[in-house]
Design a protein around this motif. Structure first.
Motif, PDB file in Angstrom:
ATOM      1  N   ARG A 209       0.679  -1.367  -0.048  1.00 27.55           N
ATOM      2  CA  ARG A 209       0.001   0.157   0.050  1.00 27.55           C
ATOM      3  C   ARG A 209       0.813   1.425   0.001  1.00 27.55           C
ATOM      4  NH1 ARG A 209      -2.670  -1.219   3.916  1.00 27.55           N
ATOM      5  NH2 ARG A 209      -1.764  -0.290   5.612  1.00 27.55           N
ATOM      6  N   GLU A 210       1.923   1.267   0.886  1.00 25.05           N
ATOM      7  CA  GLU A 210       2.805   2.340   0.635  1.00 25.05           C
ATOM      8  C   GLU A 210       4.008   2.297  -0.238  1.00 25.05           C
ATOM      9  OE1 GLU A 210       4.356   2.391   4.908  1.00 25.05           O
ATOM     10  OE2 GLU A 210       2.425   2.848   5.627  1.00 25.05           O
ATOM     11  N   ARG A 211       3.966   1.343  -1.159  1.00 29.23           N
ATOM     12  CA  ARG A 211       4.798   1.216  -2.395  1.00 29.23           C
ATOM     13  C   ARG A 211       6.337   1.346  -1.767  1.00 29.23           C
ATOM     14  NH1 ARG A 211       1.776   1.927  -6.958  1.00 29.23           N
ATOM     15  NH2 ARG A 211      -0.195   2.845  -6.705  1.00 29.23           N
ATOM     16  N   VAL A 212       6.607   0.796  -0.906  1.00 29.75           N
ATOM     17  CA  VAL A 212       7.906   0.455  -0.377  1.00 29.75           C
ATOM     18  C   VAL A 212       8.730  -0.224  -1.467  1.00 29.75           C
ATOM     19  CG1 VAL A 212       9.549  -0.577   1.333  1.00 29.75           C
ATOM     20  CG2 VAL A 212       7.406   0.327   2.095  1.00 29.75           C
ATOM     21  N   PRO A 213       9.877   0.016  -1.925  1.00 31.25           N
ATOM     22  CA  PRO A 213      10.775  -0.408  -2.985  1.00 31.25           C
ATOM     23  C   PRO A 213      11.223  -1.674  -2.442  1.00 31.25           C
ATOM     24  CG  PRO A 213      11.424   1.803  -2.636  1.00 31.25           C
ATOM     25  CD  PRO A 213      10.517   1.501  -1.512  1.00 31.25           C
ATOM     26  N   ARG A 214      11.284  -2.931  -3.471  1.00 29.60           N
ATOM     27  CA  ARG A 214      11.646  -4.220  -2.816  1.00 29.60           C
ATOM     28  C   ARG A 214      13.127  -4.222  -3.392  1.00 29.60           C
ATOM     29  NH1 ARG A 214       7.908  -7.486  -1.499  1.00 29.60           N
ATOM     30  NH2 ARG A 214       9.135  -9.385  -2.266  1.00 29.60           N
ATOM     31  N   PRO A 215      13.946  -4.769  -2.512  1.00 32.63           N
ATOM     32  CA  PRO A 215      15.282  -5.091  -2.814  1.00 32.63           C
ATOM     33  C   PRO A 215      15.545  -5.900  -4.238  1.00 32.63           C
ATOM     34  CG  PRO A 215      15.107  -5.710  -0.578  1.00 32.63           C
ATOM     35  CD  PRO A 215      13.724  -5.458  -1.238  1.00 32.63           C
ATOM     36  N   PRO A 216      16.549  -5.458  -5.131  1.00 30.32           N
ATOM     37  CA  PRO A 216      16.654  -6.230  -6.341  1.00 30.32           C
ATOM     38  C   PRO A 216      17.066  -7.811  -6.124  1.00 30.32           C
ATOM     39  CG  PRO A 216      18.411  -4.739  -5.808  1.00 30.32           C
ATOM     40  CD  PRO A 216      17.518  -4.299  -4.850  1.00 30.32           C
ATOM     41  N   GLY A 217      16.528  -8.509  -7.102  1.00 31.22           N
ATOM     42  CA  GLY A 217      16.691  -9.874  -6.854  1.00 31.22           C
ATOM     43  C   GLY A 217      16.107 -10.633  -5.951  1.00 31.22           C
ATOM     44  N   GLU A 218      15.266 -10.089  -5.286  1.00 25.38           N
ATOM     45  CA  GLU A 218      14.582 -10.812  -4.043  1.00 25.38           C
ATOM     46  C   GLU A 218      13.606 -11.663  -4.616  1.00 25.38           C
ATOM     47  OE1 GLU A 218      13.865  -8.954   0.262  1.00 25.38           O
ATOM     48  OE2 GLU A 218      12.033  -8.707  -0.868  1.00 25.38           O
ATOM     49  N   ASP A 219      12.823 -11.095  -5.565  1.00 22.85           N
ATOM     50  CA  ASP A 219      11.598 -12.176  -6.021  1.00 22.85           C
ATOM     51  C   ASP A 219      12.242 -13.341  -6.594  1.00 22.85           C
ATOM     52  OD1 ASP A 219       9.995  -9.807  -5.123  1.00 22.85           O
ATOM     53  OD2 ASP A 219       9.630  -9.339  -7.184  1.00 22.85           O
ATOM     54  N   ARG A 220      13.647 -13.380  -6.964  1.00 18.44           N
ATOM     55  CA  ARG A 220      13.833 -14.607  -7.461  1.00 18.44           C
ATOM     56  C   ARG A 220      14.657 -15.602  -6.487  1.00 18.44           C
ATOM     57  NH1 ARG A 220      15.453 -10.586 -11.162  1.00 18.44           N
ATOM     58  NH2 ARG A 220      17.721 -10.777 -10.251  1.00 18.44           N
TER      59      ARG A 220
END
Length: 299
Positions: A209-220
């Motif tokens: 909801r607050e659009r906090v950026p996600r660390p790169p590569g974490e989704d993989r």
């Protein structure tokens, strides 16, 4: 009359479409930049369409280029898959490969197919969230046990099993020790995986909801990587119960999420393939008391 598509030119096109820079694309392909430029111009001439817009600001795809960019990965994967099957057949190796996700045991189905087809060698390949479907498109597997949802384009998919989903937290986490929890309990937590894999969580999550950026590569992250970060208190993960059972360790805690749907397991294969072995395998799976074994949580 248009010529057949040249796979080499398509690979060149895809590299440029991904890089949108002739120098970087040529370097990635290990060819000279003028060679890449000539091949792209030749492909555009063969198709009778401009694929890229070139100006001082850089390189962009045209609408025709966007359309080809959408289709090219599947075309190249199908060609790679056909090449693998031809090479395997030329070697005289009668094999059948089953893909499977963590937490699933496919031994019974593999043994049953070998019994039906004497001389057949059944192999298995472990997959992950990112490649459980890709192994079918590129020919590494003939069939694959997948965890839904997946992109079903070009596939036949049949559901075969369901299991609960659990939350995994650090042993020192405030929620550790609970047997059950709700999505609301996890709303303020950081999810150490692609939110698309848990759409129910993203609907209530504060960081979404607050659009906090996600660390790169974490989704993989693979399962082992997720659990390493969970154990260090960097976030939580939502997994099928069988996966959490397979990776039991003392520095994490697991609880069933009571207000979320189950993890669904399906059998998938390429829709256009007419392999008798695939038909036999589907028949074998349908005749088993349990199409695949889902690991039960300990205790």
């Amino acid at each position: 009359m248009p010529r057949d598509l040249d796979l080499r030119k398509l690979r060149y096109f895809l590299a440029l479409a991904e890089e949108l820079n002739y120098g970087r694309a040529a370097q990635h392909l290990h060819i000279a930049q003028p060679v890449l430029s000539r091949q792209i111009r030749a492909l555009e001439a063969e198709l009778g369409a401009s694929l890229f817009v070139r100006d001082r600001r850089g390189v962009e795809l045209t609408p025709a280029g966007e359309a080809l960019r959408a289709d090219t990965p599947a075309l190249l994967a199908a060609a790679d898959a056909a090449r693998r099957r031809v090479v395997r057949a030329a070697r005289g190796t009668d094999t059948f490969t089953i893909g499977f996700m963590p937490g699933l045991i496919v031994t019974a189905a593999a043994v049953a197919l070998e019994a039906r087809r004497p001389g057949l060698r059944v192999q298995v390949v472990r997959t992950g969230w990112d490649d459980q479907v890709q192994v079918l498109h590129d020919g590494r597997a003939d069939v694959s046990y997948v965890r839904l949802p997946v992109d079903e384009r070009g596939l036949r998919v049949i559901g075969i099993a369901e299991e609960p989903r659990v939350a995994v937290v650090a042993a020192s986490h405030r929620l550790a020790g609970k047997d059950e929890m709700t999505l609301t309990d996890l709303a303020d937590e950081h999810l150490l995986q692609n939110p698309d894999a848990v759409p129910e969580w993203r609907e209530v999550a504060t960081e979404m909801r607050e659009r906090v950026p996600r660390p790169p590569g974490e989704d993989r992250y693979g399962v082992e990587e997720k659990l390493e970060h969970v154990a260090r208190g960097r976030g939580v993960a939502v997994l099928p119960a069988s996966v959490a059972a397979f990776y039991t360790r003392p520095d994490i805690a697991v609880a069933t999420i009571i207000d979320i749907g189950p993890s669904r397991v399906a059998l998938a294969w390429q829709a256009q393939r007419r392999s008798p072995l695939i038909r036999d395998f589907v028949d074998v799976v349908g005749g088993l008391d349990s199409p695949c074994t889902v690991l039960a949580p300990p205790g």
